[in-house]
Design a protein around this motif. Sequence first.
Motif, PDB file in Angstrom:
ATOM      1  N   LYS A   1      98.972  37.826   6.575  1.00  0.00           N
ATOM      2  CA  LYS A   1      98.096  36.952   7.368  1.00  0.00           C
ATOM      3  C   LYS A   1      97.170  37.768   8.262  1.00  0.00           C
ATOM      4  CE  LYS A   1      99.746  33.050   5.888  1.00  0.00           C
ATOM      5  NZ  LYS A   1      98.910  32.151   5.060  1.00  0.00           N
ATOM      6  N   LYS A   2      97.718  38.823   8.829  1.00  0.00           N
ATOM      7  CA  LYS A   2      96.909  39.669   9.705  1.00  0.00           C
ATOM      8  C   LYS A   2      95.754  40.295   8.936  1.00  0.00           C
ATOM      9  CE  LYS A   2      98.586  43.619  10.966  1.00  0.00           C
ATOM     10  NZ  LYS A   2      99.390  44.688  11.611  1.00  0.00           N
ATOM     11  N   LEU A   3      96.056  40.751   7.687  1.00  0.00           N
ATOM     12  CA  LEU A   3      95.001  41.337   6.863  1.00  0.00           C
ATOM     13  C   LEU A   3      93.956  40.288   6.476  1.00  0.00           C
ATOM     14  CD1 LEU A   3      93.787  43.623   5.186  1.00  0.00           C
ATOM     15  CD2 LEU A   3      95.391  43.034   3.330  1.00  0.00           C
ATOM     16  N   GLU A   4      94.398  39.076   6.151  1.00  0.00           N
ATOM     17  CA  GLU A   4      93.451  38.024   5.779  1.00  0.00           C
ATOM     18  C   GLU A   4      92.507  37.692   6.929  1.00  0.00           C
ATOM     19  OE1 GLU A   4      95.914  34.836   4.544  1.00  0.00           O
ATOM     20  OE2 GLU A   4      96.462  35.742   2.608  1.00  0.00           O
ATOM     21  N   VAL A   5      93.068  37.585   8.131  1.00  0.00           N
ATOM     22  CA  VAL A   5      92.233  37.293   9.291  1.00  0.00           C
ATOM     23  C   VAL A   5      91.246  38.424   9.560  1.00  0.00           C
ATOM     24  CG1 VAL A   5      92.277  36.978  11.808  1.00  0.00           C
ATOM     25  CG2 VAL A   5      93.918  35.767  10.357  1.00  0.00           C
ATOM     26  N   GLU A   6      91.729  39.668   9.415  1.00  0.00           N
ATOM     27  CA  GLU A   6      90.849  40.804   9.689  1.00  0.00           C
ATOM     28  C   GLU A   6      89.737  40.899   8.646  1.00  0.00           C
ATOM     29  OE1 GLU A   6      89.859  43.465  12.560  1.00  0.00           O
ATOM     30  OE2 GLU A   6      91.583  42.088  12.497  1.00  0.00           O
ATOM     31  N   GLN A   7      90.037  40.512   7.397  1.00  0.00           N
ATOM     32  CA  GLN A   7      88.994  40.498   6.371  1.00  0.00           C
ATOM     33  C   GLN A   7      87.927  39.452   6.690  1.00  0.00           C
ATOM     34  OE1 GLN A   7      91.489  39.860   2.945  1.00  0.00           O
ATOM     35  NE2 GLN A   7      91.548  42.047   2.412  1.00  0.00           N
ATOM     36  N   VAL A   8      88.354  38.291   7.203  1.00  0.00           N
ATOM     37  CA  VAL A   8      87.391  37.271   7.613  1.00  0.00           C
ATOM     38  C   VAL A   8      86.552  37.766   8.783  1.00  0.00           C
ATOM     39  CG1 VAL A   8      87.139  34.938   8.562  1.00  0.00           C
ATOM     40  CG2 VAL A   8      88.792  35.374   6.740  1.00  0.00           C
ATOM     41  N   ARG A   9      87.206  38.420   9.731  1.00  0.00           N
ATOM     42  CA  ARG A   9      86.491  38.947  10.893  1.00  0.00           C
ATOM     43  C   ARG A   9      85.460  39.998  10.470  1.00  0.00           C
ATOM     44  NH1 ARG A   9      88.513  38.631  16.024  1.00  0.00           N
ATOM     45  NH2 ARG A   9      88.020  40.842  16.375  1.00  0.00           N
ATOM     46  N   MET A  10      85.832  40.808   9.456  1.00  0.00           N
ATOM     47  CA  MET A  10      84.891  41.826   9.013  1.00  0.00           C
ATOM     48  C   MET A  10      83.676  41.203   8.337  1.00  0.00           C
ATOM     49  SD  MET A  10      85.621  45.165   6.636  1.00  0.00           S
ATOM     50  CE  MET A  10      84.331  46.384   6.379  1.00  0.00           C
ATOM     51  N   GLN A  11      83.900  40.073   7.646  1.00  0.00           N
ATOM     52  CA  GLN A  11      82.778  39.409   6.986  1.00  0.00           C
ATOM     53  C   GLN A  11      81.730  38.913   7.980  1.00  0.00           C
ATOM     54  OE1 GLN A  11      84.457  36.334   4.570  1.00  0.00           O
ATOM     55  NE2 GLN A  11      85.337  37.772   3.076  1.00  0.00           N
TER      56      GLN A  11
ATOM     57  N   VAL B   1      90.516  47.227   8.687  1.00  0.00           N
ATOM     58  CA  VAL B   1      90.912  46.583   7.433  1.00  0.00           C
ATOM     59  C   VAL B   1      91.768  47.538   6.600  1.00  0.00           C
ATOM     60  CG1 VAL B   1      90.090  45.610   5.261  1.00  0.00           C
ATOM     61  CG2 VAL B   1      88.937  45.036   7.412  1.00  0.00           C
ATOM     62  N   VAL B   2      91.342  48.790   6.506  1.00  0.00           N
ATOM     63  CA  VAL B   2      92.125  49.779   5.759  1.00  0.00           C
ATOM     64  C   VAL B   2      93.501  49.957   6.395  1.00  0.00           C
ATOM     65  CG1 VAL B   2      92.273  52.214   5.102  1.00  0.00           C
ATOM     66  CG2 VAL B   2      90.119  50.981   4.852  1.00  0.00           C
ATOM     67  N   SER B   3      93.531  50.021   7.720  1.00  0.00           N
ATOM     68  CA  SER B   3      94.813  50.179   8.426  1.00  0.00           C
ATOM     69  C   SER B   3      95.721  48.993   8.161  1.00  0.00           C
ATOM     70  CB  SER B   3      94.579  50.327   9.932  1.00  0.00           C
ATOM     71  OG  SER B   3      93.838  51.489  10.204  1.00  0.00           O
ATOM     72  N   TYR B   4      95.166  47.779   8.183  1.00  0.00           N
ATOM     73  CA  TYR B   4      95.981  46.587   7.949  1.00  0.00           C
ATOM     74  C   TYR B   4      96.449  46.508   6.496  1.00  0.00           C
ATOM     75  CZ  TYR B   4      94.673  44.904  12.590  1.00  0.00           C
ATOM     76  OH  TYR B   4      94.508  44.772  13.948  1.00  0.00           O
ATOM     77  N   GLN B   5      95.611  47.010   5.579  1.00  0.00           N
ATOM     78  CA  GLN B   5      96.054  47.073   4.187  1.00  0.00           C
ATOM     79  C   GLN B   5      97.241  48.020   4.034  1.00  0.00           C
ATOM     80  OE1 GLN B   5      92.061  46.118   1.519  1.00  0.00           O
ATOM     81  NE2 GLN B   5      92.668  48.246   1.861  1.00  0.00           N
ATOM     82  N   ASN B   6      97.179  49.144   4.709  1.00  0.00           N
ATOM     83  CA  ASN B   6      98.296  50.088   4.682  1.00  0.00           C
ATOM     84  C   ASN B   6      99.541  49.490   5.338  1.00  0.00           C
ATOM     85  OD1 ASN B   6      96.729  52.012   3.362  1.00  0.00           O
ATOM     86  ND2 ASN B   6      96.072  52.987   5.276  1.00  0.00           N
ATOM     87  N   ASP B   7      99.328  48.709   6.402  1.00  0.00           N
ATOM     88  CA  ASP B   7     100.462  48.039   7.044  1.00  0.00           C
ATOM     89  C   ASP B   7     101.135  47.068   6.081  1.00  0.00           C
ATOM     90  OD1 ASP B   7      99.958  49.441   9.340  1.00  0.00           O
ATOM     91  OD2 ASP B   7      98.911  47.800  10.358  1.00  0.00           O
ATOM     92  N   LEU B   8     100.343  46.354   5.299  1.00  0.00           N
ATOM     93  CA  LEU B   8     100.906  45.412   4.328  1.00  0.00           C
ATOM     94  C   LEU B   8     101.703  46.159   3.258  1.00  0.00           C
ATOM     95  CD1 LEU B   8     101.227  42.624   3.083  1.00  0.00           C
ATOM     96  CD2 LEU B   8      99.002  42.953   1.954  1.00  0.00           C
TER      97      LEU B   8
END
Length: 546
Positions: A465-475, A484-491
């Motif tokens: 969920k955190k990654l999805e929200v951050e991807q929306v924020r980046m858009q 986004v890269v950091s959150y992907q690594n966290d996932l």
Amino acid sequence: MKLRSLAFTLMLSCMALHGVWLFLSSAAAAETDSSPVIEEEAFGESGDMAGAMHLSPEAKVVNMTLTEAVQLSVRRNVQVQREYLTRITQKYSLEEEEAKFIPNVNLDGTASFGVSGAYQDTYGSSKSSSSTQSSKLAISPNVVQKIPTGGEFTFTWANSRTRSLSLGADSSDSVDSTSSWLLKFTQPLLKDGGYDYNMASVRIARINEQSNILSLRDSISSVVSSAISYYYALYRNFRLVQIAQASLERSRKLLEQNRVRIEMGRMAANDIYESESDVANQELSVETALNDLDAARLVLLDHLELDRSMYIIPVERIQLEPQNPDYNECLALAKRNNKDYLGTVYAEETQEINLLQVKNQRMWNLSLTGQYGEDYTGLAPGDDYKKNGWEAGVELSAPVKLFGRDAIARDKALVDAKVSLRRAQINLHKAELDLGTSIQNKVRNVYTQLKQVNQAKRSVDLARKKLEVEQVRMQVGRSTNFKVVSYQNDLVSAQQTEVNRIISYVSALTELDQALGLTLDTWRIEFVTQDEKLLKEMEVHEWGYF
């Protein structure tokens, strides 16, 4: 135009706020949701995984469940076959000792035939020649019967027939037949006497047999546990490959999106290196995961003794239904089934029997004896005659070792037996304490690992969920590529942890089963103490000693 731009900006802002709200609501739900994980996702078809592993169409790809792996390990494992071969000799060792009070019946027979001749010449005055034929046949059956009190019945029956035939000047033909039997009984009253002493060796043999059966059971259980461990290792590495490949796809997708952003002027050109570096790292992770997967594959194939070119796809759907083992029940089961603990129990019983034997051998030798027999002799020519006789008495042998090495050795044997018994009692007490601690740790570990599985699953949901929200924020330009890269690594890290926790939980259940001696029961494997087919193959079929 300004109003249209403002409306577009507000729309993007609403989308971002909506994404944040979804994240917060899901996090709140995760806080209150404590239900256990029910099921871990299974793999797809073998063709899907073969494609992911870049295998050729000709590769030997086989779907396999955990149950199938366990059954194969028991049927094909060399260690199991060796154990059943050992059981054959152990079976005869027990039978030999239990035959102690079965009558020993033996038959001795001899037969002989000979011819001899003589020629005499007295220098022309007279000449003579003679020949003799002799034959002898003897049959002597005997029976020895020991009884549990230490007494022994002995019956012997000796029969012989001898014929001597002389041909010549003084011809003769004589037959000598004899037959005699004797029944003898001896009962020790002190040394070597008594039911407990004479049953001691049988009791020890039976204890050894129980220990041997437990060793066989644990050997098979160890093979099963190893198959489970190797299968789960393969499963774990398959999941890690899937996670690494999914992460690589996300990184490549983000790289393409960033290139579009650079072309549109919404991102600096230098920021692309971060995405390219992430893709390179993910590609390295995929190769590492594939290498670990192949190593786990070979280990399982080696254990199952299958073709090394085969590719096994673990299609097991791991059930994560919560187990609630009770410590007291588990401890009681372990005391009935755990080989290491029962080994100390058997050792203590054996030392008690050994002390009894040593004390018995310190006594004087006092025995009752009695016998009755008959002799028959037949002579031809001649008269037959028969005689009988009986005898009864008491025999006493009372060696007294007053001083010297023999006296010390006599006392040392008793002291050694007492020390060995006391040591066995101490070991039994220590084994009981160790067993309680071990079972308590294993029971607690089951509960702990299940909690960690649920926590790991929650961490995965939150990381996603955190990654999805951050991807929306980046858009909408409210986040950076680095986040986004950091959150992907966290996932990825959370997903790997979840897989490891799942494997740790099922491994904890396997270890608990092993400690309780229930591995074969859990997997519904029929435990037989002898391989009848192998036993029949090794049986002695010859008659006599040829």
